[in-house]
Design a protein around this motif. Sequence first.
Motif, short mmCIF file in Angstrom:
data_model
loop_
_atom_site.label_atom_id
_atom_site.label_comp_id
_atom_site.label_asym_id
_atom_site.label_seq_id
_atom_site.Cartn_x
_atom_site.Cartn_y
_atom_site.Cartn_z
N TYR A 252 9.70 50.94 25.94
CA TYR A 252 9.58 52.78 26.61
C TYR A 252 9.40 53.03 24.72
O TYR A 252 10.80 52.79 23.69
N SER B 14 9.04 57.22 22.93
CA SER B 14 9.36 58.80 23.13
C SER B 14 9.04 59.63 21.74
O SER B 14 9.75 59.29 20.84
N ASP C 33 9.16 63.58 26.79
CA ASP C 33 7.82 63.09 26.67
C ASP C 33 7.91 61.53 26.82
O ASP C 33 8.33 61.43 25.44
N PHE C 34 7.91 60.58 26.88
CA PHE C 34 7.44 59.27 27.02
C PHE C 34 6.71 58.66 27.06
O PHE C 34 5.58 58.55 28.73
N ARG D 247 14.25 61.50 28.56
CA ARG D 247 14.48 62.74 26.78
C ARG D 247 14.65 63.92 26.98
O ARG D 247 13.63 64.14 26.73
N PHE E 107 18.38 59.35 24.90
CA PHE E 107 17.60 58.53 24.81
C PHE E 107 17.54 56.59 25.99
O PHE E 107 17.89 55.91 25.22
#
Lengths: 114, 113
Positions: free
Chosen positions: B47, B49, B54-55, B68, B74
């Motif tokens: 993943y 971000s 938002d990610f 996040r 994170f």
Amino acid sequence: SQQGEEDPQALSIQEGENATMNCSYKTSINNLQWYRQNSGRGLVHLILIRSNEREKHSGRLRVTLDTSKKSSSLLITASRAADTASYFCATASYIIQGAQKLVFGQGTRLTINP
Amino acid sequence: DGGITQSPKYLFRKEGQNVTLSCEQNLNHDAMYWYRQDPGQGLRLIYYSQIVNDFQKGDIAEGYSVSREKKESFPLTVTSAQKNPTAFYLCASSIRGANEKLFFGSGTQLSVL
């Protein structure tokens, strides 16, 4: 998916010799980066070369980039025992929402023999 | 000292258990990333971000979740849906934009009991 393919997978040389590692990739890139990883640790950034550059130097490191052949090489001169580590190339192909997505190769394991 | 801190260094997961890996940075970086590394392999993106709240999924997001809520943090959760979680997990951060280098934490080794 793995973009960068590194060669050789393992390299063992004597202290003081030069070490050369190669990286090939498949798609167009914004930049190519080299990282170093000591066993069981995080990666440390070594050098970044942009797609419009052909050669870059940093201390005992020299990186070349040939975009026509989609390949790069990392040369470490006058190697030291402390250079023993794994070396990874990473390619940045595109930007998503302001950040680059790096794709890493499988790495070259370098051993420097005293 | 500025940098990225991952904890714990070693983590063990029981069958069916969710576990959370911590990643904190004080570099004031907007972008943060989670990578998985299997023995003798390169890194694969789980993943990333670009900004708080938002990610985006990376190449191997199945069985993982992130949040996040703060710029500095994170965390990565390895869920019970991840059937092969044993790996070395690396967190990284960078300045947003092209041609930026990543700064990595020291990693978390996750093993299954």
